[in-house]
Write a protein that holds these residues in place. Sequence first.
Motif, PDB file in Angstrom:
ATOM      1  N   HIS A  13       1.951   5.397   7.412  1.00 24.38           N
ATOM      2  CA  HIS A  13       1.265   6.040   6.208  1.00 24.38           C
ATOM      3  C   HIS A  13       1.721   5.519   4.884  1.00 24.38           C
ATOM      4  CE1 HIS A  13       0.679   8.821   3.122  1.00 24.38           C
ATOM      5  NE2 HIS A  13      -0.397   8.917   3.353  1.00 24.38           N
ATOM      6  N   ARG A  62       0.854  -1.132   0.054  1.00 21.02           N
ATOM      7  CA  ARG A  62      -0.071  -0.066   0.006  1.00 21.02           C
ATOM      8  C   ARG A  62       0.794   1.233   0.043  1.00 21.02           C
ATOM      9  NH1 ARG A  62      -5.287   0.821   0.951  1.00 21.02           N
ATOM     10  NH2 ARG A  62      -6.037  -1.046   1.546  1.00 21.02           N
ATOM     11  N   GLN A 114      -9.275  -3.805  -1.679  1.00 21.73           N
ATOM     12  CA  GLN A 114      -8.577  -3.155  -0.393  1.00 21.73           C
ATOM     13  C   GLN A 114      -8.356  -3.910   0.477  1.00 21.73           C
ATOM     14  OE1 GLN A 114      -7.954   0.215  -0.684  1.00 21.73           O
ATOM     15  NE2 GLN A 114      -8.739   0.571  -2.761  1.00 21.73           N
ATOM     16  N   LYS A 122      -5.716   8.168   5.212  1.00 19.30           N
ATOM     17  CA  LYS A 122      -5.336   6.936   4.462  1.00 19.30           C
ATOM     18  C   LYS A 122      -4.018   6.352   5.294  1.00 19.30           C
ATOM     19  CE  LYS A 122      -7.423   7.115   0.371  1.00 19.30           C
ATOM     20  NZ  LYS A 122      -7.976   6.035  -0.330  1.00 19.30           N
ATOM     21  N   TYR A 155      -4.397  15.528   2.494  1.00 17.56           N
ATOM     22  CA  TYR A 155      -5.428  15.027   2.268  1.00 17.56           C
ATOM     23  C   TYR A 155      -6.371  16.098   2.786  1.00 17.56           C
ATOM     24  CZ  TYR A 155      -3.263  10.597   1.966  1.00 17.56           C
ATOM     25  OH  TYR A 155      -2.259   9.610   1.732  1.00 17.56           O
ATOM     26  N   ASP A 178      -2.508   2.748  -3.947  1.00 17.16           N
ATOM     27  CA  ASP A 178      -4.007   2.178  -3.850  1.00 17.16           C
ATOM     28  C   ASP A 178      -4.962   2.749  -4.779  1.00 17.16           C
ATOM     29  OD1 ASP A 178      -4.147   4.299  -2.137  1.00 17.16           O
ATOM     30  OD2 ASP A 178      -4.240   2.908  -0.285  1.00 17.16           O
ATOM     31  N   ASP A 179      -4.811   4.082  -5.152  1.00 15.66           N
ATOM     32  CA  ASP A 179      -5.701   4.719  -6.048  1.00 15.66           C
ATOM     33  C   ASP A 179      -5.537   4.260  -7.349  1.00 15.66           C
ATOM     34  OD1 ASP A 179      -6.689   6.557  -3.946  1.00 15.66           O
ATOM     35  OD2 ASP A 179      -5.000   7.675  -4.240  1.00 15.66           O
ATOM     36  N   ARG A 194      -2.393   7.798  -4.363  1.00 12.73           N
ATOM     37  CA  ARG A 194      -1.259   6.903  -3.797  1.00 12.73           C
ATOM     38  C   ARG A 194      -1.652   5.473  -4.692  1.00 12.73           C
ATOM     39  NH1 ARG A 194      -1.211   6.407   1.732  1.00 12.73           N
ATOM     40  NH2 ARG A 194      -1.620   4.238   1.596  1.00 12.73           N
ATOM     41  N   ASP A 236      -7.356  -1.876   4.301  1.00 19.21           N
ATOM     42  CA  ASP A 236      -8.308  -0.828   4.683  1.00 19.21           C
ATOM     43  C   ASP A 236      -9.477  -1.675   5.151  1.00 19.21           C
ATOM     44  OD1 ASP A 236      -9.727   1.438   5.263  1.00 19.21           O
ATOM     45  OD2 ASP A 236      -9.032   2.683   3.579  1.00 19.21           O
ATOM     46  N   SER A 290       2.888   4.760  -0.974  1.00 20.33           N
ATOM     47  CA  SER A 290       2.535   5.994  -1.543  1.00 20.33           C
ATOM     48  C   SER A 290       3.836   6.742  -1.878  1.00 20.33           C
ATOM     49  CB  SER A 290       1.969   6.767  -0.258  1.00 20.33           C
ATOM     50  OG  SER A 290       1.351   7.977  -0.675  1.00 20.33           O
TER      51      SER A 290
END
Lengths: 526, 526
Positions: free
Chosen positions: A477, A208, A252, B243, A435, A221-222, A219, B249, A210
């Motif tokens: 994070h 995950r 996810q 996040k 964010y 994951d997006d 990120r 998640d 970033s």
Amino acid sequence: MLWSGWGDPAKARELPEQVRRLLHDFLGVRAPGTAAVALESVRLPPVALPGPLLEALAKIVGSAHVLTSHEARVRHTRGKSTPDLLRMRTGDGSDAPDAVVLPGSHEEVAELLRVCSAERVAVVPFGGGTSVVGGLAAARSGFAGVIALDLGRLDRLLSVDLESLVASFEPGVRAPEAERLLAGRGLTLGHFPQSFEYATLGGFAAARSSGQASAGYGRFDDMVMGLTVATPSGTLDLGRAPKSAAGPDLRQLVLGSEGAFGVITSLRLRVRRAPAERRYEGWRFGTFAEGSAAVRALAQEGPLPTVLRLSDETETMIGLAKPDAIGSGGSGGSGCLLIAGYEGAFAAERQAAASAVLERTGGEPLGAEPGEAWEHGRFSAPYLRDSLLAAGATVETLETAGFWANLPRLYDAVRLALAGALGSPLVMCHISHVYETGASLYFTVVTAQEGDPVEQWERAKAAASAAIVEAGGTITHHHGVGREHRDAYAAELGPVGVSVLQAVKARLDPAGILNPGVLVPPAGPA
Amino acid sequence: MLWSGWGDPAKARELPEQVRRLLHDFLGVRAPGTAAVALESVRLPPVALPGPLLEALAKIVGSAHVLTSHEARVRHTRGKSTPDLLRMRTGDGSDAPDAVVLPGSHEEVAELLRVCSAERVAVVPFGGGTSVVGGLAAARSGFAGVIALDLGRLDRLLSVDLESLVASFEPGVRAPEAERLLAGRGLTLGHFPQSFEYATLGGFAAARSSGQASAGYGRFDDMVMGLTVATPSGTLDLGRAPKSAAGPDLRQLVLGSEGAFGVITSLRLRVRRAPAERRYEGWRFGTFAEGSAAVRALAQEGPLPTVLRLSDETETMIGLAKPDAIGSGGSGGSGCLLIAGYEGAFAAERQAAASAVLERTGGEPLGAEPGEAWEHGRFSAPYLRDSLLAAGATVETLETAGFWANLPRLYDAVRLALAGALGSPLVMCHISHVYETGASLYFTVVTAQEGDPVEQWERAKAAASAAIVEAGGTITHHHGVGREHRDAYAAELGPVGVSVLQAVKARLDPAGILNPGVLVPPAGPA
């Protein structure tokens, strides 16, 4: 990749005299660190896997793709955290896998998982090997042995859908190679974490990740539209649309699963048209609080730059945002340095509008130079670490994220915990991922080595982690959980959340062979 | 809310003569539909729950909050899909709960789940009651009874963090009330699905809702920063940062779980400053393909409007984007109508830049009128449905999403399936949710009632669902799974994905009391 440190040994850097003086005068570094042993001298446990089992694995992937050489095992031992490097420098290879296995297809991965489940062989999926949280050090106990499942042969770009802007990759593609393959079509992924030069796409998804341009590209994951995952219980194939209301988003659940639920064997990733221009620039704010308010305004009112990084006063003074320049031109100055970068569509318009927000919130424009210096050195910091370790200083990073209103408390709590554990370390911090509702805090810590530097750091890290949990932040994070954050992660999730992970793990990996000890705390007696 | 239809009975609309003519001439509607029975005449099963059990529930929530009246049970029977309404109109209340229970706190919910688990009482969480996918019709078999867990008393705004722009709500707050509470602080959530007037925040989260302004404000799942969930196995409290890289998640496992894993008892939601201005306008494109290319360009190159909706040729001709105007002024014209809305920061700049893209891609500007007409009628379509049902036409909607390159195939497949099942229905479609990599397709179907209209529709729906699965789309982009989509959802997820859901369900809800039959296919023999 240097086995005992970071990156290309040719890029290793001598420490500038100014930094040596800083280490001596301010941190009290008096003696060099332990020099790294020779690769041949790393002490490895004997290969535990019996010959017939190794032959069974070779039958699946071909005997050329089952490696038990000293060097292959050393190169797949642990990841790239500072404790990992300190241990390797002393020749401690106790976490080495028995063998390195390189599958060539999804089907081979699935078959390996079947055999390893039946024979109770622990499997550690291995991409770029850049974990900094102990994500590659499996628990051996209770297993016939441990293999590193190196995904390096699964290195193809499978397809590009130019209409949907979706590219399908195998997991072992390294980030620079992915960018090279996409650039040929005028595309980019836009994912640039500090591990960029070595990390793989599968690793980004599993951990995950970033990147430094997350404000603009999101990120990792997006970016993940779909995943194929080989598990001991069968194959998961997820993602028929960008978004769906069809139940929980199981993508996810795979993202961030760190190889504990299955092995990602392909990824469908959102890509973008490569930007025609990139503009990086610097701004100065009087204090970290003022700069934080400014980046919050950008996140909440827009427009967001593509890259956004705000150093606190200490990081600014040391000049860590420009690692290539550290020691070469005095300090980075007073106040707090903000780097903003603009790429892609409407870059000039976004720059103008964001600049208006930065001016309104008290920023002083510094022009392009600091931005370009940051860009030039954006992947250099890990090289500096090796030089500092050799010089007798420990340097390590840790990070968290929280909601805006809670960030000052988190910032203070972590600094206090590190000071309590290390005396008077140098603690630098920056915000690099924002964010609307919050941001990350990324700390870099430098301290003189005292006693066993691994134990010294582990005490500090434990104090910082406890402070993060206590202050209501998330334990990571962008570095992931691994073994290092596992207990803090469990505290963050709570017992019901942990039991959900255990249930998923038990269903997908009933024999518990996948990266044991990582991410998911072992289930207690039922 | 009308028990046998949609919304405020005072807002019911007579069908314009032009629409009656259309139904008669083009769809062959010859006879009015069955009139709705009186509420008192709805046939309900006898209350199955024994008195002592009802008393045990009353002990938890207070006897005033356990309702077994005929009216309360009718009003908590099923949701608001067309089959739901058709059944209710005939007086079929066979899916009614035995009792309606209204808890007043998280603790009361937790205690109810404990007692209901022990006594095998099925629990159907009930927010606004607006499910259109059978999300409120629990399987009775194997249970001592069924209660509707009405969350209407959990209707408070708990706190607002103006710095982080996070508002904490209880789940039973209806969307208009949430907007009213936030407006007092100059804030908005920006979530406006067609169910807006009645749906609750908890329902939005449980069903992974997406609203008409999703291009600007995101889907509801994008807004959920944190959740508290009462489950039979304990409480989940998720979300310490916007996040995190700390594992999977788990918020995304609760979102879309439709009450099958637990009951959401509070939500921390990202809010925005309420926009100072709103600009809506219309554009015309020659064909749906041209209009699709235009909205794709906006999604991929930016900037996105806040609201974006493209009707296909049929929907444009009928004028469905302006339901208040249907029948009052001729058809909606030729080609395809696009509605674009701009709200909030940089609305004028975004409008200018997006308009340039729309012009470049072949759009003809129609000015503000069509946009304002859409805005005026944005929640009206469900009222029209009641009038059509009474007139002898069946009207229902279904939707999917996919990647851009696959949308034409999905569009054709669904239309073909509906035509095959219904003869010559009126099938309208629009795109109302766009992403860089894909979009949703939302179909509205009108057909003359023939035979049993529920069976007639169920055949058509099954054909459309099979076509969606076969064509690679997701079975729902914003309506959820419920019972109606459960089998198609299982096909979409595959057996390993289904087994993951079953494992989570078994861990959180071991007695299987939570919304049984919804979302998760029952686990087979192990």
